[in-house]
Design a protein around this motif. Structure first.
Motif, PDB file in Angstrom:
ATOM      1  N   SER A   1      11.274   7.521  -8.719  1.00  0.00           N
ATOM      2  CA  SER A   1      12.314   8.169  -8.121  1.00  0.00           C
ATOM      3  C   SER A   1      12.450   7.642  -6.661  1.00  0.00           C
ATOM      4  N   VAL A   2      11.394   7.427  -6.031  1.00  0.00           N
ATOM      5  CA  VAL A   2      11.736   7.001  -4.596  1.00  0.00           C
ATOM      6  C   VAL A   2      12.331   5.617  -4.535  1.00  0.00           C
ATOM      7  N   ALA A   3      11.903   4.889  -5.307  1.00  0.00           N
ATOM      8  CA  ALA A   3      12.447   3.293  -5.527  1.00  0.00           C
ATOM      9  C   ALA A   3      13.870   3.423  -5.582  1.00  0.00           C
TER      10      ALA A   3
ATOM     11  N   GLY B   1      12.675  12.219  -1.502  1.00  0.00           N
ATOM     12  CA  GLY B   1      12.568  10.924  -2.194  1.00  0.00           C
ATOM     13  C   GLY B   1      12.012  10.865  -3.639  1.00  0.00           C
ATOM     14  N   GLY B   2      10.954  12.039  -3.672  1.00  0.00           N
ATOM     15  CA  GLY B   2      10.143  11.997  -4.943  1.00  0.00           C
ATOM     16  C   GLY B   2      10.677  13.187  -5.708  1.00  0.00           C
ATOM     17  N   SER B   3      11.752  14.074  -5.342  1.00  0.00           N
ATOM     18  CA  SER B   3      12.323  15.198  -5.922  1.00  0.00           C
ATOM     19  C   SER B   3      13.024  15.005  -6.726  1.00  0.00           C
TER      20      SER B   3
ATOM     21  N   ILE C   1      17.206   7.812   6.280  1.00  0.00           N
ATOM     22  CA  ILE C   1      15.927   8.494   6.991  1.00  0.00           C
ATOM     23  C   ILE C   1      15.501   9.624   5.902  1.00  0.00           C
ATOM     24  N   ASP C   2      14.529   9.804   5.018  1.00  0.00           N
ATOM     25  CA  ASP C   2      14.182  11.024   4.337  1.00  0.00           C
ATOM     26  C   ASP C   2      12.940  11.849   4.786  1.00  0.00           C
ATOM     27  N   VAL C   3      12.291  11.102   5.845  1.00  0.00           N
ATOM     28  CA  VAL C   3      11.123  12.115   6.264  1.00  0.00           C
ATOM     29  C   VAL C   3      11.334  12.077   7.850  1.00  0.00           C
TER      30      VAL C   3
ATOM     31  N   TYR D   1       5.600  -7.394   3.816  1.00  0.00           N
ATOM     32  CA  TYR D   1       4.338  -7.404   4.955  1.00  0.00           C
ATOM     33  C   TYR D   1       3.324  -6.215   4.543  1.00  0.00           C
ATOM     34  N   ASP D   2       2.255  -6.520   4.347  1.00  0.00           N
ATOM     35  CA  ASP D   2       1.180  -5.456   4.044  1.00  0.00           C
ATOM     36  C   ASP D   2      -0.049  -5.744   4.717  1.00  0.00           C
ATOM     37  N   ILE D   3      -0.895  -4.992   5.044  1.00  0.00           N
ATOM     38  CA  ILE D   3      -2.118  -5.181   5.791  1.00  0.00           C
ATOM     39  C   ILE D   3      -3.369  -5.886   4.643  1.00  0.00           C
TER      40      ILE D   3
ATOM     41  N   TYR E   1       3.577  -2.772   0.561  1.00  0.00           N
ATOM     42  CA  TYR E   1       3.814  -3.256  -0.912  1.00  0.00           C
ATOM     43  C   TYR E   1       2.945  -2.848  -1.719  1.00  0.00           C
ATOM     44  N   GLY E   2       2.659  -1.554  -1.975  1.00  0.00           N
ATOM     45  CA  GLY E   2       1.986  -0.774  -2.920  1.00  0.00           C
ATOM     46  C   GLY E   2       2.686  -0.281  -4.199  1.00  0.00           C
ATOM     47  N   HIS E   3       2.577   0.882  -4.448  1.00  0.00           N
ATOM     48  CA  HIS E   3       3.404   1.187  -5.594  1.00  0.00           C
ATOM     49  C   HIS E   3       4.919   1.139  -5.649  1.00  0.00           C
ATOM     50  N   ILE E   4       5.457   1.975  -4.536  1.00  0.00           N
ATOM     51  CA  ILE E   4       6.621   2.186  -4.233  1.00  0.00           C
ATOM     52  C   ILE E   4       7.297   0.638  -3.927  1.00  0.00           C
ATOM     53  N   GLY E   5       6.636   0.046  -3.142  1.00  0.00           N
ATOM     54  CA  GLY E   5       7.163  -1.092  -2.429  1.00  0.00           C
ATOM     55  C   GLY E   5       7.221  -2.275  -3.652  1.00  0.00           C
TER      56      GLY E   5
ATOM     57  N   ASP F   1      -3.839  -8.561   1.223  1.00  0.00           N
ATOM     58  CA  ASP F   1      -3.169  -9.480   0.363  1.00  0.00           C
ATOM     59  C   ASP F   1      -2.820  -8.953  -1.046  1.00  0.00           C
ATOM     60  N   LYS F   2      -1.743  -9.261  -1.285  1.00  0.00           N
ATOM     61  CA  LYS F   2      -1.096  -8.636  -2.574  1.00  0.00           C
ATOM     62  C   LYS F   2      -0.723  -9.331  -3.506  1.00  0.00           C
ATOM     63  N   LEU F   3      -0.872  -8.997  -4.614  1.00  0.00           N
ATOM     64  CA  LEU F   3      -0.528  -9.873  -5.822  1.00  0.00           C
ATOM     65  C   LEU F   3       1.073  -9.656  -5.922  1.00  0.00           C
TER      66      LEU F   3
ATOM     67  N   ASN G   1      13.349   4.758   5.877  1.00  0.00           N
ATOM     68  CA  ASN G   1      12.294   5.342   5.912  1.00  0.00           C
ATOM     69  C   ASN G   1      12.119   6.343   5.058  1.00  0.00           C
ATOM     70  N   ALA G   2      11.331   6.113   3.729  1.00  0.00           N
ATOM     71  CA  ALA G   2      11.147   7.269   2.779  1.00  0.00           C
ATOM     72  C   ALA G   2       9.697   7.267   2.821  1.00  0.00           C
ATOM     73  N   SER G   3       8.990   6.966   3.837  1.00  0.00           N
ATOM     74  CA  SER G   3       7.453   7.055   3.640  1.00  0.00           C
ATOM     75  C   SER G   3       6.947   8.414   4.424  1.00  0.00           C
ATOM     76  N   ARG G   4       6.619   8.187   5.536  1.00  0.00           N
ATOM     77  CA  ARG G   4       6.277   9.439   6.434  1.00  0.00           C
ATOM     78  C   ARG G   4       7.038   9.548   7.758  1.00  0.00           C
ATOM     79  N   GLY G   5       7.039  10.673   8.295  1.00  0.00           N
ATOM     80  CA  GLY G   5       8.306  10.749   9.521  1.00  0.00           C
ATOM     81  C   GLY G   5       7.468  10.252  10.611  1.00  0.00           C
TER      82      GLY G   5
ATOM     83  N   VAL H   1       4.633   2.716   3.730  1.00  0.00           N
ATOM     84  CA  VAL H   1       3.354   2.785   4.049  1.00  0.00           C
ATOM     85  C   VAL H   1       2.712   4.264   4.082  1.00  0.00           C
ATOM     86  N   PRO H   2       1.411   4.428   4.101  1.00  0.00           N
ATOM     87  CA  PRO H   2       1.213   5.746   4.241  1.00  0.00           C
ATOM     88  C   PRO H   2       0.924   6.315   5.701  1.00  0.00           C
ATOM     89  N   GLU H   3       0.835   7.687   5.820  1.00  0.00           N
ATOM     90  CA  GLU H   3       0.559   8.094   7.171  1.00  0.00           C
ATOM     91  C   GLU H   3      -0.910   7.653   7.500  1.00  0.00           C
TER      92      GLU H   3
HETATM   93  N1  LIG Z   1       9.999  10.273   0.526  1.00  0.00           N
HETATM   94  C1  LIG Z   1       9.109  11.017  -0.539  1.00  0.00           C
HETATM   95  O1  LIG Z   1       9.532  11.852  -0.984  1.00  0.00           O
HETATM   96  C2  LIG Z   1       7.972  10.204  -0.799  1.00  0.00           C
HETATM   97  C3  LIG Z   1       7.453   9.929  -2.131  1.00  0.00           C
HETATM   98  C4  LIG Z   1       6.329   9.537  -2.441  1.00  0.00           C
HETATM   99  C5  LIG Z   1       5.364   8.696  -1.379  1.00  0.00           C
HETATM  100  N2  LIG Z   1       6.040   8.982  -0.105  1.00  0.00           N
HETATM  101  C6  LIG Z   1       5.250   8.160   0.844  1.00  0.00           C
HETATM  102  O2  LIG Z   1       5.246   6.808   0.431  1.00  0.00           O
HETATM  103  C7  LIG Z   1       3.991   6.151   1.037  1.00  0.00           C
HETATM  104  C8  LIG Z   1       3.631   4.836  -0.097  1.00  0.00           C
HETATM  105  O3  LIG Z   1       3.723   5.171  -1.167  1.00  0.00           O
HETATM  106  P1  LIG Z   1       2.922   4.412  -2.358  1.00  0.00           P
HETATM  107  O4  LIG Z   1       2.930   5.073  -3.669  1.00  0.00           O
HETATM  108  O5  LIG Z   1       3.779   3.169  -2.470  1.00  0.00           O
HETATM  109  O6  LIG Z   1       1.684   4.118  -1.628  1.00  0.00           O
HETATM  110  P2  LIG Z   1       0.405   3.044  -1.969  1.00  0.00           P
HETATM  111  O7  LIG Z   1      -0.761   3.451  -1.372  1.00  0.00           O
HETATM  112  O8  LIG Z   1       0.505   2.592  -3.413  1.00  0.00           O
HETATM  113  O9  LIG Z   1       1.064   1.735  -1.049  1.00  0.00           O
HETATM  114  C9  LIG Z   1       0.948   1.876   0.567  1.00  0.00           C
HETATM  115  C10 LIG Z   1       0.892   0.404   0.867  1.00  0.00           C
HETATM  116  O10 LIG Z   1       0.881   0.209   2.282  1.00  0.00           O
HETATM  117  C11 LIG Z   1      -0.134  -0.624   2.682  1.00  0.00           C
HETATM  118  N3  LIG Z   1      -0.281  -0.316   4.132  1.00  0.00           N
HETATM  119  C12 LIG Z   1      -1.115   0.533   4.861  1.00  0.00           C
HETATM  120  N4  LIG Z   1      -1.153   0.428   6.077  1.00  0.00           N
HETATM  121  C13 LIG Z   1      -0.298  -0.318   6.405  1.00  0.00           C
HETATM  122  C14 LIG Z   1       0.057  -1.015   7.409  1.00  0.00           C
HETATM  123  N5  LIG Z   1      -0.295  -0.327   8.637  1.00  0.00           N
HETATM  124  N6  LIG Z   1       0.917  -2.104   7.588  1.00  0.00           N
HETATM  125  C15 LIG Z   1       1.253  -2.508   6.337  1.00  0.00           C
HETATM  126  N7  LIG Z   1       0.897  -2.091   5.278  1.00  0.00           N
HETATM  127  C16 LIG Z   1       0.204  -1.007   5.088  1.00  0.00           C
HETATM  128  C17 LIG Z   1      -1.160  -0.613   1.673  1.00  0.00           C
HETATM  129  O11 LIG Z   1      -2.047  -1.789   1.654  1.00  0.00           O
HETATM  130  C18 LIG Z   1      -0.613  -0.560   0.618  1.00  0.00           C
HETATM  131  O12 LIG Z   1      -0.074  -1.577  -0.197  1.00  0.00           O
HETATM  132  C19 LIG Z   1       2.867   7.458   0.593  1.00  0.00           C
HETATM  133  O13 LIG Z   1       1.860   7.302   1.201  1.00  0.00           O
HETATM  134  C20 LIG Z   1       3.849   8.646   1.040  1.00  0.00           C
HETATM  135  O14 LIG Z   1       3.357   9.102   2.386  1.00  0.00           O
HETATM  136  C21 LIG Z   1       7.255   9.581   0.183  1.00  0.00           C
END
Ligand SMILES: NC(=O)c1ccc[n+]([C@@H]2O[C@H](COP(=O)([O-])OP(=O)(O)OC[C@H]3O[C@@H](n4cnc5c(N)ncnc54)[C@H](O)[C@@H]3O)[C@@H](O)[C@H]2O)c1
Ligand SMILES: O=C(O)CC[C@@H](O)C(=O)O
Length: 409
Positions: A111-113, A294-296, A263-265, A180-182, A159-163, A184-186, A237-241, A211-213
């Motif tokens: 949903s976010v993607a 984003g996830g709603s 901006i979602d957050v 960019y990710d902290i 570059y996690g699940h959403i990225g 090394d990613k596949l 930005n749909a991660s954290r505010g 990224v997470p908060e």
């Molecule tokens: N807007 C929304 O409704 C909504 C919905 C779902 C998730 N989110 C937010 O999105 C975030 C990401 O979700 P996800 O499932 O992809 O998480 P995830 O944990 O799968 O991926 C996060 C990625 O960020 C990387 N990371 C961590 N710190 C970093 C930094 N300082 N610089 C670069 N990369 C960094 C991690 O290595 C990881 O690959 C969640 O933590 C949540 O806060 C928002």
């Protein structure tokens, strides 16, 4: 603190923030009927009052389970975050009190993607501005500032699940993906990992944050970072505010350094739909502002309800902590014809020896034992013959360093 096994109708569950009905259905299907369901979050004083009496609580992102709140949660066994983010819970304080926290790590990823992909297309075409103008009766038919996504570079931070999901979808419409990710990613598809944030900011036409908060991601994008972005780039930005410095972004939009943003957050979000949304970004037609949705989607919320309620029932029914975000993970077989003791303790030397000695002294035969620890706590699960279970619980509860002991029949 120790507990006997409660019958399911005595296990109190408080669900806040209008989690999807699928959560209620899942709990009921598993025999849990003592459920209080609220559509909103609660102010802290009310939350403290209510949480005293409940064994499980379900929340989304608005409810802050701080140490102060958790201090009142005397009976709380586990928390279900019906979302991905768990930054609203003091995970460490919960762990030290033996409270396991679960979430839904992938249920709203798609949903976010999808939302972000849509925003990329709209912003590259300058649609938010044209839309706002048309609503005011202005006709801005022009190709100026309007671009195809094909061939543009999307820079993904995190570059996690959403990225990764976003990266694949963006490639499918012809974008070039760098990230960019902290860690090394596949890399999936043809995406490329770049070695530092500056490099990504300099090269991308669109930057999207996933990224997470954490303390490291606070103001990850501020004045200095926006400065190195391309002239006319787009920020999403749909991660954290806390990840974007909103004042710096507003200034960059004022000076037309950026062509637009979505901006979602937000650093501070309204606590309910009745509260006014206050932000310096409200004045910009070229910014898509969404209320943390984003996830709603119906699909995501339904799946989250089933997933998190399922994890809570599994932990309640058999002690499994698989995918808990703050607890040692123990995968357990179903319990049959025996009793199961669940013991959370401070991780200090000698706890297991104490347990085994106490059981040996009382002739309690251990049918199965599972142990996982982290640097702070240990979680041991012991299956015993039911005849010995009450003595075993008494002995377990007396072990030095015990945080919680619970029994399942
Ligand atoms: N807007 C929304 O409704 C909504 C919905 C779902 C998730 N989110 C937010 O999105 C975030 C990401 O979700 P996800 O499932 O992809 O998480 P995830 O944990 O799968 O991926 C996060 C990625 O960020 C990387 N990371 C961590 N710190 C970093 C930094 N300082 N610089 C670069 N990369 C960094 C991690 O290595 C990881 O690959 C969640 O933590 C949540 O806060 C928002
Ligand atoms: O549903 C919510 O309140 C939060 C959604 C999202 O930010 C998440 O972390 O999954």
């Amino acid at each position: 603190m120790s507990k006997v096994s409660l019958s399911k109708d005595k296990i109190k569950i408080l669900l806040l923030e209008g989690v999807h009905q699928s959560a209620v259905e899942t709990l009921k299907r598993n025999g849990y009927s003592n459920i209080e369901y609220l559509k909103t979050s609660l102010p802290e004083n009310e939350l403290i009052e209510r949480i005293k009496h409940v064994h499980f609580v379900g929340i989304r992102s608005r409810t802050h389970l701080t140490e102060t709140v958790l201090n009142a949660a005397e009976k709380l066994v586990a928390v279900g975050c019906f979302c991905i983010g768990t930054n609203q819970v003091d995970l460490d304080a919960a762990k030290r009190r033996g409270i396991a926290v679960f979430n839904a790590p992938f249920s709203n990823t798609r949903s976010v993607a999808e939302l972000v992909l849509g925003e990329i297309l709209l912003l590259l075409r300058g649609i938010p501005k044209r839309n706002a103008m048309a609503h005011r009766g202005q006709w801005f038919k022009s190709a100026i500032g309007s671009f195809e996504a094909r061939g543009k570079t999307l820079g993904i931070i995190g570059y996690g699940h959403i990225g990764t999901q976003l990266g694949i979808m963006a490639e499918n419409i012809g974008m070039k993906v760098e990230f960019y990710d902290i860690e090394d990613k596949l890399t999936l598809g043809n995406a490329q990992q770049v070695q530092n944030l500056t490099q990504l900011l300099q090269r991308a036409d669109v930057i999207s944050l996933h990224v997470p908060e954490t303390p490291q991601t606070k103001n990850l994008i501020g004045m200095a970072e926006i400065e190195v972005m391309k002239q006319g780039a787009i920020l999403i930005n749909a991660s954290r505010g806390t990840v974007v410095d909103i004042d710096a972004l507003a200034e960059a939009l004022q000076h037309e350094k950026l062509a637009g943003a979505a901006i979602d957050v937000f650093p501070v979000e309204p606590k309910s739909n009745d509260e006014e949304f206050v932000s310096p970004l409200r004045e910009f037609d070229n910014v898509i502002l969404t209320p943390h949705v984003g996830g709603s989607t119906q699909e995501a919320q339904e799946n989250i309800g089933i997933e998190v309620a399922g994890k809570l029932t599994k932990y309640s029914d058999n002690g499994s902590t698989v995918t808990a975000v703050n607890f040692p993970e123990v995968s357990l077989p179903e319990l049959s014809n025996r009793s199961r003791l669940l013991h959370v303790h401070e991780n200090r030397p000698g706890v297991l020896t104490q347990i085994n000695q106490a059981f040996a002294q009382h002739g309690i035969n251990i049918a199965a034992q599972y142990l996982q620890t982290d640097d702070c706590i240990g979680y041991v699960v012991i299956d015993v013959d039911s005849d010995h279970s009450e003595v075993a619980l008494k002995e377990l509860s007396a072990v030095e360093g015990t945080i919680r002991a619970r029994i399942l029949h």
